[in-house]
Enzyme design. Structure first.
Site: not given
Ligand code: SAM
Ligand code: SF4
Length: 335
Positions: A60, A97, A129
Site C-alpha cells: 500500500c 466508494c 460503499c
Molecule cells: N484502509 C482500508 C482497508 O485497508 O480496508 C481501506 C483502503 S485500502 C486502500 C482498500 C483495498 O485496496 C485493500 O484492501 C487492497 O485490497 C487494495 N489495494 C490497496 N493498495 C493496492 C495496490 N497497490 N495494489 C492492489 N490493490 C491494492
Molecule cells: Fe493497509 Fe488500508 Fe492502511 Fe493501505 S490504507 S496501509 S490497505 S489499512
C-alpha cells in the site's frame, strides 16, 4: 447451478485448473444464469482521507511505514465529496466508494462527517460503499442508519500468507469486521489481490475463504497488484493475464450471484484482455475522471476511455441498486 457455501479447496483447485477456454466457457455460462451479461457496474473511488496509515500492508502506497510518493491529506470536506459524486453520476457511475486510510473507525467527529457524506451521496440516488478499516458492530449499525449500501473490507490473500504481507492486524480481525457488517443490512464487498508473491494454493485458499462466507459477499473485487515505488512489493513480477482470468472465472463459478470486480491493476490491461475478463464473469469496474483510483500511485482508466471500450464490446453501464437474479429468470435483453 445453485449457490453453495460448502466448497472444498480440492473442488476449487479443480475449477481453477480447468483448461482455460473451457473454464471461461463454464464461467460465462454461470454468469448468464445470474446476471445480465450485457451490464457492467461502474464504480468511482473517492479517497476521502489519504495516506499516513498506521498499518503496514506491504502493497500500500498509503502506509506510513514506507516512503512513497503519496502526500497525506486530511479528511475531505463533505461538499467536495458530494461534488465528485455528482460528477461521477453524470458520467454514468452507479456506485461511489469512499476510502479512508484508517486502521479502524473511531467514534469521533470525523466518523460523524463520514456519516453525513454517506447520507448526502445516498440521497443523490447512488449506491454508497465505504472502506474505512476495522469496524465495531455499533459503528456498522450507524453506517446502516445513514443509508450505507456496501462496506468493503478485503481478505487480500490466504490466511497462511497473510502475515507475510501485513503484520499489524490478523486475518481474524478482518473476518470480525465482515461479521459485524453482516449483522446489518449493509452488503459486503470483499476480495483480494493477485501478485503479492502468493502461490496458487494461497489463491485457492483465499477464494475458498470468500466462498465459505454465508451469504457470499455481494461483491468480490479481484485486484492485481499495482506496484508502488517505496513499498516492499515494488519489484514483484507481473501477474500473467491468464492467472487473472482464471481467478475471475473461478470466483464467478463458486460465487455465482456476486458481482466480480476487476479492480486495481486494470489500467495495465488492454481492452482485449479486459474483454476476456468480462467474458470470464467480471461485471464491475472502477473508472475515474482523474486517471487514478485511490491515490496518484494507483492508475485507473478514465470515464471516456471506459465508455469507448464498453461501446466497442456492446456493453452498457448498470443502473444503481440492481441485484443478481435467480437462475433461469429470463432477462429482457440477454446477450
Ligand atoms: N484502509 C482500508 C482497508 O485497508 O480496508 C481501506 C483502503 S485500502 C486502500 C482498500 C483495498 O485496496 C485493500 O484492501 C487492497 O485490497 C487494495 N489495494 C490497496 N493498495 C493496492 C495496490 N497497490 N495494489 C492492489 N490493490 C491494492
Ligand atoms: Fe493497509 Fe488500508 Fe492502511 Fe493501505 S490504507 S496501509 S490497505 S489499512
Amino acid at each position: 447451478m445453485e449457490i453453495r457455501y460448502d466448497w472444498q479447496e480440492t473442488e476449487i483447485k479443480a475449477i481453477y485448473s480447468t483448461p482455460l477456454l473451457e473454464l471461461i466457457y463454464q464461467a460465462a455460462s454461470v454468469h448468464r444464469q445470474y446476471h445480465n451479461a450485457k451490464q457492467i457496474q461502474v464504480c468511482k473511488l473517492i479517497s476521502i482521507k489519504t495516506g499516513g496509515c498506521p498499518e503496514d500492508c506491504s502493497y500500500c502506497a498509503q502506509s506510513s511505514h514506507y516512503k512513497t510518493e503519496v502526500k497525506p491529506q486530511a479528511l475531505l470536506d463533505k461538499e467536495t465529496v458530494v461534488k465528485i459524486a455528482q460528477q461521477a453520476k453524470k458520467s454514468g457511475v452507479s456506485r461511489v466508494c469512499m476510502g479512508a486510510a484508517w486502521r479502524e473507525v473511531r467514534d469521533n467527529s470525523q466518523f460523524e462527517q463520514v456519516l453525513e457524506m454517506v447520507r448526502e451521496v445516498t440521497a443523490l440516488g447512488l449506491e454508497v460503499c465505504c472502506t474505512l478499516g476495522m469496524l465495531t458492530k455499533a459503528q456498522a449499525q450507524r453506517l446502516e442508519e445513514a443509508g450505507l449500501y456496501a462496506y468493503n473490507h478485503n481478505l487480500d490473500t490466504s490466511q497462511k500468507y497473510y502475515n507475510t504481507i501485513i503484520t499489524t492486524r490478523t486475518y481474524e480481525d478482518r473476518l470480525r469486521t465482515i461479521e459485524n457488517v453482516r449483522q446489518t443490512s449493509v452488503t459486503v464487498c470483499c476480495g483480494g489481490i493477485l501478485g503479492l508473491g502468493e502461490s496458487v494454493e494461497d489463491r485457492i485458499s483465499m477464494l475458498h475463504a470468500l466462498a465459505s462466507l454465508c451469504p457470499h459477499p455481494e461483491s468480490v473485487p479481484i485486484n492485481i497488484l499495482s506496484k508502488v515505488k517505496g513499498t516492499p512489493l515494488e519489484d514483484r513480477p507481473d501477474v500473467p493475464i491468464w492467472d487473472v482470468v482464471r481467478a475471475i472465472a473461478t470466483a464467478r463459478i463458486i460465487m455465482p450471484a456476486s458481482d466480480v470486480r476487476l479492480s486495481a491493476g486494470r489500467a495495465k490491461l488492454s481492452a482485449a484482455e479486459q474483454a476476456l475478463c468480462f467474458l470470464a464473469g467480471a461485471n464491475s469496474i472502477f473508472s475515474s475522471d482523474n486517471g487514478h483510483m485511490l491515490t496518484v500511485t494507483t492508475p485507473c482508466p478514465d470515464y471516456d476511455a471506459d465508455q469507448q471500450m464498453l461501446n466497442v464490446l456492446g456493453l452498457e453501464m448498470r443502473p444503481p441498486f440492481v441485484r443478481a437474479e435467480t437462475p433461469n429468470s429470463s432477462f429482457p435483453e440477454k446477450v
